[in-house]
Design a protein around this motif. Sequence first.
Motif, PDB file in Angstrom:
ATOM      1  N   ALA A 173       0.838  -1.207   0.000  1.00 53.30           N
ATOM      2  CA  ALA A 173       0.000   0.000   0.000  1.00 53.30           C
ATOM      3  C   ALA A 173       0.870   1.253   0.000  1.00 53.30           C
ATOM      4  O   ALA A 173       0.592   2.263  -0.692  1.00 53.30           O
ATOM      5  N   ALA A 174       1.932   1.162   0.806  1.00 48.62           N
ATOM      6  CA  ALA A 174       2.831   2.314   0.868  1.00 48.62           C
ATOM      7  C   ALA A 174       3.516   2.544  -0.473  1.00 48.62           C
ATOM      8  O   ALA A 174       3.681   3.695  -0.921  1.00 48.62           O
ATOM      9  N   MET A 175       3.916   1.422  -1.098  1.00 51.58           N
ATOM     10  CA  MET A 175       4.554   1.546  -2.394  1.00 51.58           C
ATOM     11  C   MET A 175       3.562   2.142  -3.412  1.00 51.58           C
ATOM     12  O   MET A 175       3.932   2.957  -4.279  1.00 51.58           O
ATOM     13  N   GLY A 176       2.303   1.691  -3.319  1.00 49.72           N
ATOM     14  CA  GLY A 176       1.282   2.273  -4.220  1.00 49.72           C
ATOM     15  C   GLY A 176       1.126   3.764  -3.982  1.00 49.72           C
ATOM     16  O   GLY A 176       1.038   4.567  -4.927  1.00 49.72           O
ATOM     17  N   ASN A 177       1.096   4.152  -2.722  1.00 56.66           N
ATOM     18  CA  ASN A 177       0.983   5.569  -2.405  1.00 56.66           C
ATOM     19  C   ASN A 177       2.228   6.334  -2.873  1.00 56.66           C
ATOM     20  O   ASN A 177       2.137   7.452  -3.373  1.00 56.66           O
ATOM     21  N   VAL A 178       3.394   5.666  -2.651  1.00 62.20           N
ATOM     22  CA  VAL A 178       4.641   6.323  -3.094  1.00 62.20           C
ATOM     23  C   VAL A 178       4.638   6.498  -4.614  1.00 62.20           C
ATOM     24  O   VAL A 178       5.067   7.541  -5.152  1.00 62.20           O
ATOM     25  N   ARG A 179       4.144   5.490  -5.357  1.00 66.21           N
ATOM     26  CA  ARG A 179       4.090   5.586  -6.826  1.00 66.21           C
ATOM     27  C   ARG A 179       3.183   6.735  -7.256  1.00 66.21           C
ATOM     28  O   ARG A 179       3.504   7.536  -8.145  1.00 66.21           O
ATOM     29  N   GLY A 180       2.017   6.806  -6.569  1.00 66.71           N
ATOM     30  CA  GLY A 180       1.095   7.895  -6.942  1.00 66.71           C
ATOM     31  C   GLY A 180       1.685   9.261  -6.599  1.00 66.71           C
ATOM     32  O   GLY A 180       1.584  10.228  -7.373  1.00 66.71           O
ATOM     33  N   ILE A 181       2.310   9.307  -5.346  1.00 66.03           N
ATOM     34  CA  ILE A 181       2.904  10.582  -4.923  1.00 66.03           C
ATOM     35  C   ILE A 181       4.054  10.966  -5.860  1.00 66.03           C
ATOM     36  O   ILE A 181       4.237  12.125  -6.258  1.00 66.03           O
ATOM     37  N   ALA A 182       4.870   9.906  -6.216  1.00 66.56           N
ATOM     38  CA  ALA A 182       6.007  10.187  -7.109  1.00 66.56           C
ATOM     39  C   ALA A 182       5.516  10.644  -8.494  1.00 66.56           C
ATOM     40  O   ALA A 182       6.095  11.556  -9.106  1.00 66.56           O
ATOM     41  N   ALA A 183       4.480  10.011  -8.983  1.00 67.99           N
ATOM     42  CA  ALA A 183       3.935  10.397 -10.304  1.00 67.99           C
ATOM     43  C   ALA A 183       3.400  11.828 -10.257  1.00 67.99           C
ATOM     44  O   ALA A 183       3.636  12.649 -11.176  1.00 67.99           O
ATOM     45  N   THR A 225       1.927  20.476 -19.567  1.00 65.19           N
ATOM     46  CA  THR A 225       1.476  19.350 -18.748  1.00 65.19           C
ATOM     47  C   THR A 225       1.874  18.062 -19.451  1.00 65.19           C
ATOM     48  O   THR A 225       1.477  17.839 -20.613  1.00 65.19           O
ATOM     49  N   PRO A 226       2.679  17.216 -18.787  1.00 65.86           N
ATOM     50  CA  PRO A 226       3.127  15.970 -19.433  1.00 65.86           C
ATOM     51  C   PRO A 226       1.994  14.942 -19.463  1.00 65.86           C
ATOM     52  O   PRO A 226       1.017  15.032 -18.711  1.00 65.86           O
ATOM     53  N   ALA A 227       2.193  13.954 -20.275  1.00 65.11           N
ATOM     54  CA  ALA A 227       1.192  12.901 -20.367  1.00 65.11           C
ATOM     55  C   ALA A 227       1.299  11.991 -19.119  1.00 65.11           C
ATOM     56  O   ALA A 227       2.376  11.686 -18.622  1.00 65.11           O
ATOM     57  N   THR A 228       0.145  11.557 -18.663  1.00 65.45           N
ATOM     58  CA  THR A 228       0.095  10.741 -17.423  1.00 65.45           C
ATOM     59  C   THR A 228       0.778   9.398 -17.647  1.00 65.45           C
ATOM     60  O   THR A 228       1.487   8.880 -16.774  1.00 65.45           O
ATOM     61  N   ALA A 229       0.593   8.797 -18.797  1.00 64.06           N
ATOM     62  CA  ALA A 229       1.188   7.478 -19.058  1.00 64.06           C
ATOM     63  C   ALA A 229       2.702   7.559 -19.047  1.00 64.06           C
ATOM     64  O   ALA A 229       3.405   6.697 -18.502  1.00 64.06           O
ATOM     65  N   GLU A 230       3.210   8.647 -19.626  1.00 65.76           N
ATOM     66  CA  GLU A 230       4.669   8.786 -19.648  1.00 65.76           C
ATOM     67  C   GLU A 230       5.230   8.982 -18.222  1.00 65.76           C
ATOM     68  O   GLU A 230       6.277   8.435 -17.863  1.00 65.76           O
ATOM     69  N   ILE A 231       4.557   9.774 -17.441  1.00 63.97           N
ATOM     70  CA  ILE A 231       5.005   9.999 -16.045  1.00 63.97           C
ATOM     71  C   ILE A 231       4.990   8.693 -15.264  1.00 63.97           C
ATOM     72  O   ILE A 231       5.939   8.361 -14.558  1.00 63.97           O
ATOM     73  N   GLU A 232       3.884   7.907 -15.363  1.00 65.26           N
ATOM     74  CA  GLU A 232       3.787   6.645 -14.626  1.00 65.26           C
ATOM     75  C   GLU A 232       4.859   5.666 -15.105  1.00 65.26           C
ATOM     76  O   GLU A 232       5.445   4.933 -14.288  1.00 65.26           O
ATOM     77  N   GLN A 233       5.134   5.627 -16.369  1.00 63.44           N
ATOM     78  CA  GLN A 233       6.139   4.730 -16.901  1.00 63.44           C
ATOM     79  C   GLN A 233       7.519   5.102 -16.362  1.00 63.44           C
ATOM     80  O   GLN A 233       8.313   4.239 -15.977  1.00 63.44           O
ATOM     81  N   ALA A 234       7.785   6.417 -16.331  1.00 63.03           N
ATOM     82  CA  ALA A 234       9.078   6.862 -15.814  1.00 63.03           C
ATOM     83  C   ALA A 234       9.211   6.556 -14.321  1.00 63.03           C
ATOM     84  O   ALA A 234      10.261   6.107 -13.836  1.00 63.03           O
ATOM     85  N   VAL A 235       8.142   6.742 -13.574  1.00 64.59           N
ATOM     86  CA  VAL A 235       8.171   6.427 -12.122  1.00 64.59           C
ATOM     87  C   VAL A 235       8.372   4.955 -11.896  1.00 64.59           C
ATOM     88  O   VAL A 235       9.147   4.511 -11.040  1.00 64.59           O
TER      89      VAL A 235
END
Length: 204
Positions: A164-174, A188-198
Amino acid sequence: MIPNAIAVDSATGAPIVLAQAEHGAESHGAEHMASTPGEHGGAFPPFDSSTYASQLIWLAITFGALYFIVAKIALPRLANIVEGRAERIESDLAEAKRLRAESKAAEDAFLKAQADARAKASAIATEAREAVARQSDENRRRLDTEMAAKLAAAETQIAATKQAAMGNVRGIAADAAAAIVERLSGATPATAEIEQAVDATLAR
């Protein structure tokens, strides 16, 4: 005592003692003593041969009476006393043997009871030690099981919390990465690109 012969003088009338009378009295006493020699002289009666027969008769009578008294009265009484004493001694010895046997039996019974009590106490102590050991093993196994279950639950909870913490960290990091890119580039960058980079960064 023979009196003296007395005569009266015819001329004067005075008494006259005749010496012949005194002399006669002395002669009469001497004759009397001489006539009875057996009263103060002769043999000692037990050694007088003329009395041997009567002495033997009285000796036999006395010995027979003494033998009768000893044989019929004294010896039976002595025999009864000795027999009674022997019976008492035998009875006392039998009683002593009986008491000794009873004391020996009581001692054996006491020793047996003491040995049985010691064996029973040892068995009880051994059983108590075994029961304590079994209870201790059961408690240890139960505690081990409980600890293992609690540890597994904790690990599961930790893993879930971590995930759960990792999920929160991923969302916070994104979100943070998107905000940083937007501020730096003004677009504003694309959400998919940000999540992929994170994800690529977290995978490292």
